[in-house]
Design a protein around this motif. Structure first.
Motif, PDB file in Angstrom:
ATOM      1  N   SER A 290      24.363  40.646  73.671  1.00 35.42           N
ATOM      2  CA  SER A 290      25.243  39.856  73.641  1.00 35.42           C
ATOM      3  C   SER A 290      26.116  39.524  74.795  1.00 35.42           C
ATOM      4  N   LEU A 291      26.086  38.265  75.400  1.00 32.88           N
ATOM      5  CA  LEU A 291      26.748  38.121  76.437  1.00 32.88           C
ATOM      6  C   LEU A 291      28.103  37.531  76.523  1.00 32.88           C
ATOM      7  N   SER A 292      28.467  37.427  75.110  1.00 29.38           N
ATOM      8  CA  SER A 292      29.789  36.754  74.708  1.00 29.38           C
ATOM      9  C   SER A 292      30.385  37.299  73.642  1.00 29.38           C
ATOM     10  N   LEU A 293      31.632  37.065  73.259  1.00 33.27           N
ATOM     11  CA  LEU A 293      32.009  37.457  72.008  1.00 33.27           C
ATOM     12  C   LEU A 293      31.859  36.819  70.726  1.00 33.27           C
ATOM     13  N   GLU A 294      31.551  35.486  71.268  1.00 33.09           N
ATOM     14  CA  GLU A 294      30.997  34.704  70.032  1.00 33.09           C
ATOM     15  C   GLU A 294      29.775  35.121  69.574  1.00 33.09           C
ATOM     16  N   MET A 295      28.567  35.486  70.610  1.00 37.25           N
ATOM     17  CA  MET A 295      27.218  35.863  70.226  1.00 37.25           C
ATOM     18  C   MET A 295      27.496  37.372  69.567  1.00 37.25           C
ATOM     19  N   PHE A 296      28.310  38.282  69.907  1.00 35.13           N
ATOM     20  CA  PHE A 296      28.388  39.462  69.307  1.00 35.13           C
ATOM     21  C   PHE A 296      29.094  39.519  67.945  1.00 35.13           C
ATOM     22  N   THR A 297      29.907  38.527  67.814  1.00 38.11           N
ATOM     23  CA  THR A 297      30.410  38.095  66.255  1.00 38.11           C
ATOM     24  C   THR A 297      29.264  38.113  65.335  1.00 38.11           C
ATOM     25  N   VAL A 298      28.535  37.053  65.761  1.00 41.46           N
ATOM     26  CA  VAL A 298      27.408  36.645  65.032  1.00 41.46           C
ATOM     27  C   VAL A 298      26.203  37.925  64.750  1.00 41.46           C
ATOM     28  N   ALA A 299      26.013  38.593  65.773  1.00 40.50           N
ATOM     29  CA  ALA A 299      25.064  39.700  65.664  1.00 40.50           C
ATOM     30  C   ALA A 299      25.990  40.855  64.684  1.00 40.50           C
ATOM     31  N   ARG A 300      27.137  40.939  64.657  1.00 48.07           N
ATOM     32  CA  ARG A 300      27.527  41.964  64.034  1.00 48.07           C
ATOM     33  C   ARG A 300      27.363  41.397  62.420  1.00 48.07           C
ATOM     34  N   PHE A 301      27.814  40.006  62.153  1.00 54.45           N
ATOM     35  CA  PHE A 301      27.522  39.700  61.053  1.00 54.45           C
ATOM     36  C   PHE A 301      26.288  39.913  60.317  1.00 54.45           C
ATOM     37  N   VAL A 302      25.151  39.710  61.240  1.00 55.99           N
ATOM     38  CA  VAL A 302      23.704  39.962  60.759  1.00 55.99           C
ATOM     39  C   VAL A 302      23.553  41.478  60.483  1.00 55.99           C
ATOM     40  N   GLN A 303      24.132  42.398  61.237  1.00 58.93           N
ATOM     41  CA  GLN A 303      24.145  43.816  60.826  1.00 58.93           C
ATOM     42  C   GLN A 303      24.657  44.156  59.497  1.00 58.93           C
ATOM     43  N   GLY A 304      25.854  43.191  59.270  1.00 60.78           N
ATOM     44  CA  GLY A 304      26.557  43.553  58.089  1.00 60.78           C
ATOM     45  C   GLY A 304      25.731  43.164  56.719  1.00 60.78           C
ATOM     46  N   ILE A 305      24.649  42.220  57.041  1.00 59.26           N
ATOM     47  CA  ILE A 305      23.939  41.838  56.333  1.00 59.26           C
ATOM     48  C   ILE A 305      23.043  42.739  55.704  1.00 59.26           C
ATOM     49  N   GLY A 306      22.230  43.269  56.730  1.00 59.18           N
ATOM     50  CA  GLY A 306      21.334  44.358  56.608  1.00 59.18           C
ATOM     51  C   GLY A 306      21.932  45.666  55.952  1.00 59.18           C
ATOM     52  N   GLY A 307      23.292  45.944  56.332  1.00 58.67           N
ATOM     53  CA  GLY A 307      23.748  47.146  55.810  1.00 58.67           C
ATOM     54  C   GLY A 307      24.257  46.932  54.216  1.00 58.67           C
ATOM     55  N   ALA A 308      24.493  45.824  54.085  1.00 54.30           N
ATOM     56  CA  ALA A 308      24.836  45.207  52.540  1.00 54.30           C
ATOM     57  C   ALA A 308      23.587  45.580  51.608  1.00 54.30           C
ATOM     58  N   MET A 309      22.554  45.318  52.082  1.00 59.11           N
ATOM     59  CA  MET A 309      21.360  45.561  51.466  1.00 59.11           C
ATOM     60  C   MET A 309      20.658  47.110  51.583  1.00 59.11           C
TER      61      MET A 309
END
Length: 465
Positions: free
Chosen positions: A95-114
């Motif tokens: 991630s080069l920006s906070l916006e990209m980092f936010t999306v990446a963390r959301f993707v991580q959350g989906i993986g963790g949820a499953m």
């Protein structure tokens, strides 16, 4: 000398391995937030959006994980979940920006949820009942080690290496987990999982995500204040629509009728107020130590891990305390102790001895952990066996969103206090009001708890079968 692992316990060990990876990642990031904010050129408090986006991804996808596992098979879903989590980790590292980092963390959350709930499903289906207790002991290891080791590891990597490596180390562990699952876990699925409540999912997921993300964006650095407020209000409206829908639906995704049960309502409703404080503490404490007191990330991690040791100590005391005093008394008085322990963390000043800070942090883990354990046990005291799965979905979603709300509330208070101070740099005084306010949320759970019957949850508290 080779140690032979019983075949029936291999699956629990693999699931515990994946859960440890998720637990470690969730705890390792807290001490690294100020460094990430500097690299992104942002206010250190605004980085809360990265924490909240993960919680949102985790919370809104938990209710459908059981259906997905039955529809496509537990093993491939478990492997895919690890893959999604690793992909999110790589996106975080890149991630080069906070916006990209936010999306990446959301993707991580989906993986963790499953990953976590489906892992439990695998164990329920693969392990004989005679070995079930041993299998669940394996699953307790990540919950104990992650919060203790995470802050120290995150602080060390951030101070002496670079925070991006925190996410890179997930890759080899994830690849190994996928291979182990493929090699040793037998695929299983239910023949007829039924129809998924897609409308309920859209309303509840969209409402929860919009409300929390909008609230966390009120700082105004990513989108305007007006846009953030509109987003949050739209989320609240969607939640309202879901409540109306769930009252009429035959089998809604989140069954609200469980809230009619007093013990469940206390655990979920009153417990939500308490969990707001619990969710804010891991976010606010490292910021206070680093931005307010000028500590390094590593030193901060060595201190914040103290709360994990307080939580660990409670594991051996919780059953006896509940058996001796009962749920209502424990939840009432311990809420006050928790509020005090949380609030005191806001009054560390430059020059406060490290041993004293560590002792306070230890108690800030002890009392909230006892409350958390009691609330989770109380939730199922009057729930019938056939309803446990659906009750768990509702309780898990509310729990995750409450933790995220705590981060948002804590961040908003710090930003407001800092703005009113007129200073360019953060000082310890900017954080004190936030700790007091989130402590008051814990006190707010007491009136809800006091409405319970004096013997509520007695069967569970006394250990009767």
């Amino acid at each position: 000398m080779r140690v032979a692992i019983p075949k029936e316990l291999i699956a629990p060990l693999i699931v515990a391995f994946a859960m440890f990876m998720e637990s470690m990642d969730a705890n390792v990031i807290a001490t690294s937030l100020p460094a990430m904010a500097r690299d992104f050129g942002r206010d250190p408090v605004v980085i809360q959006i990265g924490v909240i986006s993960y919680v949102v991804g985790l919370g809104i996808f938990i209710p459908i994980c059981g259906w997905v596992a039955d529809r496509f098979g537990a093993r491939p879903v478990f492997q895919s979940a690890i893959g999604v989590f690793v992909a999110g980790s790589l996106l975080c590292a890149a991630s080069l920006s906070l916006e990209m980092f936010t999306v990446a963390r959301f993707v991580q959350g989906i993986g963790g949820a499953m990953m976590v709930p489906v892992g439990r499903i695998i164990i329920f289906r693969a392990v004989p009942r005679a070995d079930f207790v041993r299998a669940m002991n394996y699953l307790s290891i990540p919950a104990l080690l992650g919060p203790a080791a995470g802050p120290v590891l995150g602080g060390f990597i951030t101070t002496y290496l670079h925070w991006r490596l925190i996410f890179v180390i997930n890759v080899p562990f994830g690849v190994l987990g996928i291979w182990l699952a493929r090699r040793f876990i037998v695929n299983s699925r239910e023949p007829h999982p039924g129809r998924l409540d897609w409308l309920g999912f859209v309303l509840s997921a969209g409402g929860g995500a919009s409300f929390l993300l909008g609230l966390s964006l009120l700082g105004g650095e990513i989108i305007s204040q007006r846009s953030a407020l509109v987003t949050s209000l739209c989320g609240a409206a969607l939640i309202g629509f879901y409540i109306l829908y769930a009252k009429r639906a035959t089998r809604p995704l989140l069954e609200l009728r469980f809230l009619r049960i007093p013990t469940f309502r206390t655990s979920v409703g009153g417990g939500s107020l308490f969990r707001i404080g619990l969710g804010a503490l891991p976010f606010l404490l490292p910021l206070t130590l680093q931005e307010g007191l000028g500590m390094s990330a590593f030193r901060s991690g060595l201190i914040t891990c103290g709360s994990a040791f307080g939580s660990l100590f409670v594991k051996w005391l919780a059953s006896g305390v509940l058996r001796r005093f009962g749920f209502r008394s424990v939840l009432t008085y311990n809420a006050a102790f928790s509020a005090l322990a949380i609030a005191v963390c806001g009054f560390f000043v430059p020059g406060t001895p490290t041993w004293l800070i560590w002792a306070v942090v230890l108690f800030s883990g002890f009392f909230p952990s006892l409350q958390f354990t009691a609330l989770n046990a109380l939730a199922y005291s009057d729930i019938g066996l056939p309803d446990i799965g659906r009750a768990t979905s509702l309780a898990s979603v509310v729990q995750q969103l409450s933790l995220g709300l705590g981060v948002a509330v804590g961040g908003l208070v710090v930003q407001l206090t800092h703005h009113l101070s007129g200073r360019a740099a953060f000082q310890w005084t900017d954080f004190a009001p936030a700790f007091v306010i989130i402590g008051l949320f814990s006190l707010g759970s007491i009136p809800v708890t006091r409405r319970m019957a004096a013997d509520a949850g007695a069967e569970i508290a006394r250990g009767r079968r």
